[in-house]
Structure formats: structure tokens, C-alpha cells
Write an enzyme that holds these catalytic residues in place. Structure first.
Site, short mmCIF file in Angstrom:
data_model
loop_
_atom_site.label_atom_id
_atom_site.label_comp_id
_atom_site.label_asym_id
_atom_site.label_seq_id
_atom_site.Cartn_x
_atom_site.Cartn_y
_atom_site.Cartn_z
NE ARG A 54 39.32 21.31 -61.23
CZ ARG A 54 39.27 22.57 -61.67
NH1 ARG A 54 39.59 22.88 -62.90
NH2 ARG A 54 38.89 23.54 -60.85
CG ASP A 55 42.32 25.06 -61.50
OD1 ASP A 55 43.11 25.26 -62.43
OD2 ASP A 55 41.44 25.87 -61.18
CG HIS B 275 38.54 28.95 -58.20
ND1 HIS B 275 38.58 27.57 -58.08
CD2 HIS B 275 39.29 29.23 -59.29
CE1 HIS B 275 39.32 27.05 -59.05
NE2 HIS B 275 39.77 28.04 -59.81
CG HIS C 181 43.19 30.88 -61.63
ND1 HIS C 181 43.97 29.79 -61.90
CD2 HIS C 181 41.91 30.42 -61.54
CE1 HIS C 181 43.20 28.71 -61.99
NE2 HIS C 181 41.94 29.06 -61.77
CB CYS D 180 41.09 27.18 -67.37
SG CYS D 180 39.94 26.48 -68.56
CG ASN E 139 43.84 27.48 -58.70
OD1 ASN E 139 44.18 26.69 -59.56
ND2 ASN E 139 42.60 27.89 -58.56
P1 HMG Z 1 32.34 18.15 -77.45
O1 HMG Z 1 33.42 17.80 -78.41
O2 HMG Z 1 31.38 19.23 -77.83
O3 HMG Z 1 31.55 16.87 -76.95
O4 HMG Z 1 33.07 18.57 -76.08
P2 HMG Z 1 30.50 15.95 -77.68
O5 HMG Z 1 29.33 15.83 -76.75
O6 HMG Z 1 30.28 16.39 -79.07
O7 HMG Z 1 31.29 14.56 -77.67
C1 HMG Z 1 32.46 14.38 -78.44
C2 HMG Z 1 33.23 13.16 -77.95
O8 HMG Z 1 33.64 13.35 -76.58
C3 HMG Z 1 32.39 11.90 -77.94
O9 HMG Z 1 33.30 10.83 -78.12
C4 HMG Z 1 31.88 11.84 -76.52
O10 HMG Z 1 31.55 10.55 -76.11
C5 HMG Z 1 33.08 12.36 -75.75
P3 HMG Z 1 33.54 10.16 -79.56
O11 HMG Z 1 32.16 9.72 -79.99
O12 HMG Z 1 34.10 11.24 -80.44
O13 HMG Z 1 34.50 9.05 -79.26
N1 HMG Z 1 32.70 12.97 -74.46
C6 HMG Z 1 33.21 12.61 -73.29
N2 HMG Z 1 34.13 11.70 -72.92
C7 HMG Z 1 34.41 11.59 -71.62
N3 HMG Z 1 33.85 12.35 -70.65
C8 HMG Z 1 32.92 13.27 -70.97
C9 HMG Z 1 32.58 13.43 -72.34
N4 HMG Z 1 31.73 14.25 -72.97
C10 HMG Z 1 31.80 13.94 -74.27
N5 HMG Z 1 32.37 14.01 -70.01
C11 HMG Z 1 33.03 18.65 -73.67
C12 HMG Z 1 32.28 18.95 -74.96
C13 HMG Z 1 32.29 19.32 -72.56
C14 HMG Z 1 33.09 17.15 -73.49
C15 HMG Z 1 34.49 19.20 -73.81
O14 HMG Z 1 34.41 20.52 -74.21
C16 HMG Z 1 35.25 19.12 -72.51
O15 HMG Z 1 35.58 18.05 -72.03
N6 HMG Z 1 35.58 20.27 -71.90
C17 HMG Z 1 36.25 20.30 -70.61
C18 HMG Z 1 37.14 21.45 -70.53
C19 HMG Z 1 37.84 21.48 -69.19
O16 HMG Z 1 38.12 20.47 -68.57
N7 HMG Z 1 38.17 22.70 -68.72
C20 HMG Z 1 38.84 22.87 -67.47
C21 HMG Z 1 37.95 22.72 -66.29
S1 HMG Z 1 37.01 24.18 -65.91
C22 HMG Z 1 38.13 25.22 -65.13
O17 HMG Z 1 39.30 24.94 -65.07
C23 HMG Z 1 37.61 26.46 -64.46
C24 HMG Z 1 37.54 26.36 -62.93
O18 HMG Z 1 38.80 26.04 -62.37
C25 HMG Z 1 37.07 27.70 -62.36
C26 HMG Z 1 37.88 28.87 -62.91
O19 HMG Z 1 39.07 28.99 -62.58
O20 HMG Z 1 37.27 29.61 -63.71
C27 HMG Z 1 36.53 25.28 -62.50
MG MG Z 2 40.36 27.43 -61.93
#
Ligand code: HMG
Ligand code: MG
Length: 297
Positions: free
Chosen positions: A14-15, A205, A207, A238, A247
Site C-alpha cells: 500500500r504505502d 510509522h 518514513h 504519500c 518508509n
Molecule cells: P473528493 O474529490 O473530495 O471526493 O476526494 P468526492 O467525495 O467529491 O468524490 C469525487 C469522485 O470520487 C466521485 O466520483 C466519487 O464517487 C469518487 P465521480 O462522481 O466524479 O465519478 N470517490 C471514490 N471512488 C472510489 N473510492 C472512494 C471514493 N471516494 C470518492 N473511496 C477522496 C476525496 C478522499 C476520495 C480523495 O481525496 C482521495 O481518494 N484521497 C486519498 C489520498 C490517499 O490515498 N493518500 C495516501 C494514503 S494516506 C498516507 O499515505 C499516510 C499514511 O501512510 C500515514 C503517514 O505516513 O502519514 C497512512
Molecule cells: Mg505513510
């Protein structure tokens, strides 16, 4: 006194992969997951049910989960919102990670909502997941530093941890998203977290952006932490945190712990073999110490 045994939560699939620009074939991801399990990893983040427009690399989440669940492993998937949770419900996955940034600006960039609005959306979801007997992991991003807001106060991070624990989260995975924490900061925050949340699994966690991952892990061990998120090959980062890199590498952490007499249950040679599976498909060099010395290619 240090623990005799440590649990490694593998976040490579994932990450590790989410920040790769070129799509890694789904079949390779599945082989990677299976090889990591074979190396002894019992808890793993498999993928995330986020928007494929935001993170195209995770667009095959449903296919990954359909084939890669395993009885003996805690198979964790990430979900950012209601839509993500509904996608999880259509699978057999039993462990969900939700994620929120302590930093409001980071949270806005990462999931397009303020931290407060995210918590308002997530609290009923967490309660619902617990009623349905899911394992809930709460990932706390930017717990030390934020790429936009700078230093994060300990009390702010603790406050968010408290909200998750009060809502019923089983685990807190507390993250140094951009690898800026120093060991004294890791020791201080994790000492407070371990002191306050005695009934919750506490995971660190880190990085490794500034190569302080191992030092921070040692400091966290001294603060009583016995669970660490790491990524095979040191992949990761991220896409919405500028300056974030991989990481801490699973193989380097396992090497250090085993040398210290701390059991991880992980076979280092099999871990190297798992990394060889994804290596030809990723755009960066693998620079972890253990892999560099033991890779055959
Ligand atoms: P948004 O554009 O505000 O979403 O994004 P929305 O609710 O307005 O929806 C827009 C479109 O996205 C719609 O589709 C929804 O259906 C679709 P359309 O009508 O345009 O065809 N949609 C989705 N599709 C699939 N799965 C979903 C979903 N939600 C909405 N779940 C949203 C908001 C949260 C979706 C977006 O910002 C997003 O996906 N962000 C994810 C970012 C991400 O993956 N970041 C990395 C992970 S976190 C990380 O790495 C940190 C961590 O490792 C710890 C650390 O190191 O800090 C965990
Ligand atoms: Mg991370």
C-alpha cells in the site's frame, strides 16, 4: 527493558506502491503480497479503497483483495470515506484502516476535507465497523511535522489519538509522514501515548526521508512500542506530502531487531526474494542496507 518480540506491519503493497507513478501490474502486486506472507509477515496493508482519480496505482484494490485474503494474516485495507467503506463491505476483508492528519492543511491536501470534518464523517463509520466486528486501525498522519504547517504540538497529536480511542479504534498507527522527527521527539510522544492508551495497540510509522527511521524505532522501543509499520525495500511515501519518501525498510528493521535478540518471526532471505518481485516494476533504486548486500541481481 526492551520487548522480546516485535510485530511488524508490512505496508509495502500500500504505502510502498501508492507513490509509484508507473502502474505496477496487479498480478505482480499479488505475487508480492504472497511472497511477503511467505517471509512471515502476519499483518499487512494490502491496498487502499481511495479514489482512483487521486491515486491511480490503487485502482485495482478490489481485484487485489478478491485474491489476496489469507486466514492467517491480518489483511488491512485503507478507506478514506463512506464510499471507501462501502467498497470494503463488498469484499471479505475484516480489517480497515482509516487515516486523518493532525495537520489540517495536510488533511485537506490528502483527503480534501478539514481534520474536524473528517472526524465527523469517520466517527459513525468507526462505530458501525466495530458493531460489525471489523478490526479498526486509525492512522494518524503528520503527528510530528507537517510539510505545510511545520512542527505539530504533542498535545494536538494526543488529542486526535484520544478521539479515535474514544470512538473505538483498536489500533493507533502514529506517523512521521515526512520523516522529520528526531529520536528524542519519537521517545517523548510515544511515551505519552503508551502511558495514556493502555488498552489500544500502539504502532509507530516512520518514513525514512532523513535516514532517522532506525534511530526513531530504537527510541520508540525504549518508550515501550512493540509494533512498527515498515515497507519492504523501503518503498513508499504519500503523494500529497511533498518531500515524503519511503518508509523505514522492513529488512533493515528486522536485521536490527534480530541482532538485538528481539524476535520478529521474519525470514530475511525470503523478504529479499519478495522485494525482487517488485523491483523490476518500480522507478526507484532500492537502497536499504540489507537488500543492497543480499540481492543476487
Ligand atoms: P473528493 O474529490 O473530495 O471526493 O476526494 P468526492 O467525495 O467529491 O468524490 C469525487 C469522485 O470520487 C466521485 O466520483 C466519487 O464517487 C469518487 P465521480 O462522481 O466524479 O465519478 N470517490 C471514490 N471512488 C472510489 N473510492 C472512494 C471514493 N471516494 C470518492 N473511496 C477522496 C476525496 C478522499 C476520495 C480523495 O481525496 C482521495 O481518494 N484521497 C486519498 C489520498 C490517499 O490515498 N493518500 C495516501 C494514503 S494516506 C498516507 O499515505 C499516510 C499514511 O501512510 C500515514 C503517514 O505516513 O502519514 C497512512
Ligand atoms: Mg505513510
Amino acid at each position: 527493558t526492551l520487548p522480546k518480540k516485535v510485530t511488524i506491519i508490512e505496508v509495502g503493497p500500500r504505502d510502498g506502491l501508492q507513490n509509484e507513478k508507473l502502474f505496477v501490474p496487479t498480478e505482480i502486486k499479488k505475487q508480492f503480497i504472497s511472497a511477503l506472507r511467505n517471509a512471515g509477515l502476519k499483518e499487512m496493508e494490502l491496498t487502499s479503497f481511495v479514489s482512483p482519480k487521486w491515486v491511480p496505482q490503487m485502482g485495482d484494490a478490489a481485484e487485489i483483495v478478491a485474491d489476496s485474503l489469507d486466514e492467517e494474516t491480518r489483511n488491512i485495507v485503507l478507506a478514506p470515506n463512506r464510499k471507501g467503506i462501502d467498497r470494503v463491505y463488498s469484499t471479505n476483508c475484516q480489517a480497515v484502516a482509516v487515516f486523518v492528519g493532525v495537520s489540517n492543511t495536510f488533511n485537506q491536501k490528502n483527503i480534501n476535507k478539514s481534520t474536524v470534518d473528517s472526524m465527523t464523517e469517520l466517527k459513525p463509520i468507526i462505530k458501525e465497523l466495530k458493531e460489525k466486528n471489523y478490526f479498526v486501525r486509525a492512522c494518524i498522519s503528520t503527528a510530528f511535522y507537517c510539510p505545510y504547517e511545520g512542527k505539530i504540538e504533542e498535545e494536538e497529536a494526543l488529542k486526535l489519538c484520544r478521539e479515535f480511542v474514544e470512538t473505538g479504534a483498536d489500533e493507533l498507527s502514529v506517523a512521521d509522514t515526512i520523516g522529520m522527527a528526531a529520536p528524542h521527539e519519537a521517545y517523548s510522544l510515544f511515551s505519552k501515548i503508551k502511558e495514556e492508551f493502555k488498552e489500544t495497540l500502539i504502532t509507530a510509522h516512520f518514513h525514512d526521508t532523513r535516514k532517522l527511521g532506525l534511530a526513531n524505532i530504537l527510541a520508540s522501543l525504549q518508550a515501550g512500542v512493540n509494533r512498527f509499520d515498515t515497507s519492504a525495500g523501503g518503498l513508499g511515501g504519500c503523494p500529497f506530502a511533498p518531500g515524503a519518501s519511503g518508509n523505514t525498510a522492513t529488512e533493515d528493521v528486522v536485521y536490527m531487531l534480530e541482532r538485538m535478540g528481539i524476535d520478529t518471526g521474519i525470514d530475511l532471505q525470503k523478504l529479499v526474494d519478495a522485494i525482487e518481485i517488485v523491483r523490476p516494476h518500480i522507478s526507484r533504486e532500492i537502497t536499504s542496507g540489507y537488500f543492497s548486500l543480499h540481492s543476487q541481481t
